[in-house]
Design a protein around this motif. Structure first.
Motif, PDB file in Angstrom:
ATOM      1  N   HIS A 113     -18.179  -2.608  -8.306  1.00 22.92           N
ATOM      2  CA  HIS A 113     -16.947  -3.512  -7.676  1.00 22.92           C
ATOM      3  C   HIS A 113     -16.378  -2.496  -6.684  1.00 22.92           C
ATOM      4  O   HIS A 113     -16.854  -1.508  -5.535  1.00 22.92           O
ATOM      5  CB  HIS A 113     -15.628  -2.771  -8.484  1.00 22.92           C
ATOM      6  CG  HIS A 113     -16.014  -3.376 -10.132  1.00 22.92           C
ATOM      7  ND1 HIS A 113     -15.256  -2.437 -11.219  1.00 22.92           N
ATOM      8  CD2 HIS A 113     -16.431  -4.242 -10.923  1.00 22.92           C
ATOM      9  CE1 HIS A 113     -15.582  -3.733 -12.129  1.00 22.92           C
ATOM     10  NE2 HIS A 113     -16.327  -4.295 -11.859  1.00 22.92           N
ATOM     11  N   ILE A 114     -15.891  -3.088  -5.458  1.00 23.97           N
ATOM     12  CA  ILE A 114     -15.383  -2.884  -4.222  1.00 23.97           C
ATOM     13  C   ILE A 114     -14.313  -2.861  -3.938  1.00 23.97           C
ATOM     14  O   ILE A 114     -13.235  -3.914  -4.099  1.00 23.97           O
ATOM     15  CB  ILE A 114     -16.102  -3.855  -3.068  1.00 23.97           C
ATOM     16  CG1 ILE A 114     -17.130  -4.283  -3.607  1.00 23.97           C
ATOM     17  CG2 ILE A 114     -16.211  -3.630  -1.972  1.00 23.97           C
ATOM     18  CD1 ILE A 114     -18.842  -4.848  -2.444  1.00 23.97           C
ATOM     19  N   SER A 115     -13.667  -1.928  -2.921  1.00 23.42           N
ATOM     20  CA  SER A 115     -12.199  -1.692  -2.995  1.00 23.42           C
ATOM     21  C   SER A 115     -12.278  -2.438  -1.487  1.00 23.42           C
ATOM     22  O   SER A 115     -13.104  -1.955  -0.476  1.00 23.42           O
ATOM     23  CB  SER A 115     -11.167  -0.821  -2.823  1.00 23.42           C
ATOM     24  OG  SER A 115      -9.899  -0.953  -2.064  1.00 23.42           O
ATOM     25  N   GLY A 116     -10.985  -3.964  -1.231  1.00 20.13           N
ATOM     26  CA  GLY A 116     -10.756  -4.446  -0.109  1.00 20.13           C
ATOM     27  C   GLY A 116      -9.524  -3.928   0.419  1.00 20.13           C
ATOM     28  O   GLY A 116      -8.534  -5.049   1.290  1.00 20.13           O
ATOM     29  N   GLY A 117      -8.965  -3.077  -0.313  1.00 24.03           N
ATOM     30  CA  GLY A 117      -7.233  -2.608   0.392  1.00 24.03           C
ATOM     31  C   GLY A 117      -6.704  -3.016  -1.269  1.00 24.03           C
ATOM     32  O   GLY A 117      -6.356  -2.709  -2.122  1.00 24.03           O
ATOM     33  N   LYS A 118      -5.340  -4.801  -1.085  1.00 20.42           N
ATOM     34  CA  LYS A 118      -5.435  -4.951  -1.668  1.00 20.42           C
ATOM     35  C   LYS A 118      -5.296  -5.819  -2.704  1.00 20.42           C
ATOM     36  O   LYS A 118      -5.406  -6.405  -3.774  1.00 20.42           O
ATOM     37  CB  LYS A 118      -3.966  -5.981  -1.119  1.00 20.42           C
ATOM     38  CG  LYS A 118      -3.333  -5.142  -0.045  1.00 20.42           C
ATOM     39  CD  LYS A 118      -2.129  -6.255   1.235  1.00 20.42           C
ATOM     40  CE  LYS A 118      -1.417  -5.699   1.427  1.00 20.42           C
ATOM     41  NZ  LYS A 118      -0.312  -6.683   2.191  1.00 20.42           N
ATOM     42  N   LYS A 121     -15.183  -8.156  -7.319  1.00 23.01           N
ATOM     43  CA  LYS A 121     -16.443  -8.226  -8.073  1.00 23.01           C
ATOM     44  C   LYS A 121     -16.995  -8.027  -7.734  1.00 23.01           C
ATOM     45  O   LYS A 121     -16.893  -9.430  -8.504  1.00 23.01           O
ATOM     46  CB  LYS A 121     -15.365  -7.673  -9.807  1.00 23.01           C
ATOM     47  CG  LYS A 121     -14.339  -6.692 -10.352  1.00 23.01           C
ATOM     48  CD  LYS A 121     -13.773  -7.787 -11.542  1.00 23.01           C
ATOM     49  CE  LYS A 121     -12.956  -6.263 -11.766  1.00 23.01           C
ATOM     50  NZ  LYS A 121     -12.103  -6.309 -13.238  1.00 23.01           N
ATOM     51  N   HIS A 155     -14.939  -3.176   4.482  1.00 19.40           N
ATOM     52  CA  HIS A 155     -14.079  -2.265   2.706  1.00 19.40           C
ATOM     53  C   HIS A 155     -13.433  -1.247   2.954  1.00 19.40           C
ATOM     54  O   HIS A 155     -14.082  -0.646   3.810  1.00 19.40           O
ATOM     55  CB  HIS A 155     -15.366  -2.244   1.477  1.00 19.40           C
ATOM     56  CG  HIS A 155     -16.435  -0.999   2.626  1.00 19.40           C
ATOM     57  ND1 HIS A 155     -16.476   0.034   2.216  1.00 19.40           N
ATOM     58  CD2 HIS A 155     -17.485  -1.329   3.630  1.00 19.40           C
ATOM     59  CE1 HIS A 155     -17.439   1.027   2.890  1.00 19.40           C
ATOM     60  NE2 HIS A 155     -18.099   0.083   3.521  1.00 19.40           N
ATOM     61  N   LYS A 156     -12.967  -0.546   1.474  1.00 20.85           N
ATOM     62  CA  LYS A 156     -12.677   0.458   1.225  1.00 20.85           C
ATOM     63  C   LYS A 156     -12.854   1.298   0.608  1.00 20.85           C
ATOM     64  O   LYS A 156     -12.270   2.350  -0.608  1.00 20.85           O
ATOM     65  CB  LYS A 156     -10.889   0.158   0.829  1.00 20.85           C
ATOM     66  CG  LYS A 156      -9.786  -0.705   1.926  1.00 20.85           C
ATOM     67  CD  LYS A 156     -10.109  -0.086   3.187  1.00 20.85           C
ATOM     68  CE  LYS A 156      -9.250  -1.346   4.171  1.00 20.85           C
ATOM     69  NZ  LYS A 156      -9.291  -1.256   5.465  1.00 20.85           N
ATOM     70  N   VAL A 203     -10.118  -5.943  -5.343  1.00 15.83           N
ATOM     71  CA  VAL A 203     -10.364  -6.003  -5.831  1.00 15.83           C
ATOM     72  C   VAL A 203     -12.067  -6.829  -5.942  1.00 15.83           C
ATOM     73  O   VAL A 203     -11.511  -7.809  -6.287  1.00 15.83           O
ATOM     74  CB  VAL A 203     -10.957  -4.630  -6.965  1.00 15.83           C
ATOM     75  CG1 VAL A 203     -12.417  -4.538  -7.250  1.00 15.83           C
ATOM     76  CG2 VAL A 203      -9.726  -3.742  -6.786  1.00 15.83           C
ATOM     77  N   LEU A 235     -15.727   1.008  -5.810  1.00 12.30           N
ATOM     78  CA  LEU A 235     -15.021   1.712  -6.813  1.00 12.30           C
ATOM     79  C   LEU A 235     -16.293   2.099  -8.356  1.00 12.30           C
ATOM     80  O   LEU A 235     -15.428   2.668  -9.421  1.00 12.30           O
ATOM     81  CB  LEU A 235     -13.893   0.430  -7.858  1.00 12.30           C
ATOM     82  CG  LEU A 235     -13.087   0.307  -6.575  1.00 12.30           C
ATOM     83  CD1 LEU A 235     -12.052  -0.610  -6.510  1.00 12.30           C
ATOM     84  CD2 LEU A 235     -12.142   1.356  -5.728  1.00 12.30           C
TER      85      LEU A 235
END
Length: 93
Positions: free
Chosen positions: A56-61, A65, A44-45, A63, A48
């Protein structure tokens, strides 16, 4: 464009030689859902947005939810996280 293709080819060959899943070598997000009560994510990145009904989780390219009830971030480090609760849906945006 061609440089990206060469890089992707190199990552695929590396994964094959080392007998590793391609997504792990490429650093892509990897999700593991256990029933509707536990979600593990690798690569994960960052988080958010955070709440008991939506995370909400950033996966790079992309998101991710995560929606549900009583959601809780139980554990997190630089590359992995664990969410528990009553998970109703996971959306990709």
């Amino acid at each position: 464009m061609e440089r990206n293709r060469k890089r992707e080819g190199l990552l695929e060959k590396t994964a094959q030689v080392l007998d590793l899943p391609g997504d792990v070598v490429a650093g892509l997000p990897r999700l593991e859902l256990t029933g509707s009560r536990e979600l593990r994510m690798e690569n994960h990145k960052g988080i958010l947005a955070y709440g008991s009904q939506e995370i909400h989780i950033s996966g790079g390219k992309v998101v991710f939810k995560v929606r549900g009830e009583d959601l809780e971030l139980k554990a997190m480090n630089a590359s992995q996280l664990l969410i528990t609760g009553d998970i109703a849906a996971i959306e990709l945006n």
